[in-house]
Design an enzyme around this catalytic site. Structure first.
Site, PDB file in Angstrom:
ATOM      1  CG  ASN A 125      -1.659   1.341   1.287  1.00 52.06           C
ATOM      2  OD1 ASN A 125      -1.773   2.270   0.551  1.00 52.06           O
ATOM      3  ND2 ASN A 125      -2.329   1.563   2.528  1.00 52.06           N
ATOM      4  CE  LYS A 167      -0.147   3.463   4.459  1.00 51.74           C
ATOM      5  NZ  LYS A 167      -0.074   3.456   6.138  1.00 51.74           N
ATOM      6  CG  HIS A 187      -6.062   2.324   4.968  1.00 56.93           C
ATOM      7  ND1 HIS A 187      -5.421   3.159   5.797  1.00 56.93           N
ATOM      8  CD2 HIS A 187      -4.946   1.474   4.846  1.00 56.93           C
ATOM      9  CE1 HIS A 187      -4.136   2.734   6.261  1.00 56.93           C
ATOM     10  NE2 HIS A 187      -3.765   1.542   5.485  1.00 56.93           N
ATOM     11  CD  GLU A 208      -2.727   5.797   6.463  1.00 60.21           C
ATOM     12  OE1 GLU A 208      -2.648   5.849   5.132  1.00 60.21           O
ATOM     13  OE2 GLU A 208      -1.750   5.152   7.189  1.00 60.21           O
ATOM     14  CD  GLU A 248      -4.003  -2.262   7.122  1.00 63.96           C
ATOM     15  OE1 GLU A 248      -2.722  -2.501   6.497  1.00 63.96           O
ATOM     16  OE2 GLU A 248      -4.453  -1.216   6.660  1.00 63.96           O
ATOM     17  N   GLY A 263       2.435   2.281  10.715  1.00 65.70           N
ATOM     18  CA  GLY A 263       3.211   3.275  10.509  1.00 65.70           C
ATOM     19  C   GLY A 263       4.088   3.619  11.870  1.00 65.70           C
ATOM     20  CB  SER A 309       5.032  -1.934  11.881  1.00 66.04           C
ATOM     21  OG  SER A 309       4.661  -0.638  11.919  1.00 66.04           O
TER      22      SER A 309
HETATM   23  P1  PGA Z   1       2.599   0.226   7.523  1.00 70.38           P
HETATM   24  O1  PGA Z   1       1.183   0.559   6.833  1.00 70.38           O
HETATM   25  O2  PGA Z   1       3.072  -1.077   6.934  1.00 70.38           O
HETATM   26  O3  PGA Z   1       3.328   1.388   7.024  1.00 70.38           O
HETATM   27  O4  PGA Z   1       2.161   0.074   8.869  1.00 70.38           O
HETATM   28  C1  PGA Z   1       0.377  -0.446   6.615  1.00 70.38           C
HETATM   29  C2  PGA Z   1      -0.981  -0.112   6.082  1.00 70.38           C
HETATM   30  O5  PGA Z   1      -1.573   1.021   6.626  1.00 70.38           O
HETATM   31  O6  PGA Z   1      -1.697  -0.596   5.124  1.00 70.38           O
END
Ligand code: PGA
Length: 260
Positions: A9, A11, A100, A102, A170, A176, A216
């Site tokens: 992903n 982003k 997601h 976010e 998630e 992140g 992560s």
């Molecule tokens: P990350 O993000 O691996 O940077 O924690 C995962 C995601 O938001 O899909």
């Protein structure tokens, strides 16, 4: 048998002009020319809208799939700045992330809208990857199961069956942040999600739906997570931006898939 799906992903990262070099580097490092790769597992990148068409062209010969990161819940209409599922389908996109964290957090997407988005994807032949997960306060106050159930139920309400649907667990506190759910925490949540699917649909459906872990995930922890019985792949943010890291994870996934 559930095939491992390793999904990046991106982003709001990488410009269209950076794609060709990235995918070449990634394909070399992940040793994608070995034909067994696509048979054993699936690879996918969720890229920004403006890169979708070019990414699809570059990824097709490599056997990699491409996903959008969002879609509008209505078919079409006066929604300035939005993109419809039919438009994504029209340019050859096969998958779409929905819900997601976010999007939920910064763009106020509701559980109901996430369900509508999953439905509109399926109506147009796009496979939704539905993201769910609890935040830190919810985990600390033992609300994890309740949150997962609420978010999933809103999606179940809209979908008569889950063929072509992937779920991504998630935990928001792990996205992140460098914090990862332990193998046991992740497996526990995945098992719970699968049990909810089994209650709502049928045991055969629950046995088939892929549930990805995200938060992560990186080369150092991929093997432990992907070895859990109910973890069928990963949704990877930061580490998917680096060809070296994501290729290492793809090699790990392929090695594990070969053992299945
Ligand atoms: P990350 O993000 O691996 O940077 O924690 C995962 C995601 O938001 O899909």
């Amino acid at each position: 048998m559930r095939k491992i799906l390793l999904a990046g992903n991106w982003k709001m990262h990488k410009k269209p002009s950076e794609l060709a070099a990235f995918f070449k580097d990634f394909a070399d490092k992940a040793e994608l020319s070995q034909t067994s790769v696509q048979q054993a597992m699936e690879l996918l990148f969720a890229v920004p809208y403006v890169s979708l068409q070019k990414a699809a062209e570059l990824c097709r010969p490599l056997g990699i799939q491409v996903a959008a990161q969002n879609v509008h819940q209505e078919r079409e209409g006066a929604y300035t700045g939005e993109i419809a599922a039919s438009m994504l389908k029209d340019i050859g996109v096969g998958h779409c992330l929905v819900g997601h964290s976010e999007r939920r957090q910064y763009f106020a997407e509701t559980d109901e809208q996430v369900g509508q988005k999953a439905k509109i994807c399926l109506d147009h032949g796009l496979k939704p990857i539905v993201c769910i997960g609890e935040n830190r306060e919810q985990r600390e106050s033992s609300e994890t199961y309740g949150v997962l159930e609420r978010q999933l139920t809103a999606v179940f309400e809209k979908l008569p069956d889950l063929a072509d649907v992937t779920i991504a667990y998630e935990p928001v506190w792990a996205i992140g942040t460098g914090l990862t759910a332990s193998d046991e925490q992740a497996q526990d949540a995945h098992q719970f999600i699968r049990s909810l699917i089994g209650e709502r649909y049928q045991a055969e459906v629950a046995a088939k739906v892929r549930i990805l872990y995200g938060g992560s995930m990186k080369p150092e922890n991929a093997e432990g997570l992907l070895s859990q019985p109910d973890i069928d792949g990963g949704l990877v943010g930061g580490a998917s931006l680096k060809a070296d890291d994501f290729a290492a994870m793809a090699r790990t996934a392929r090695r594990l898939a070969a053992k299945l």
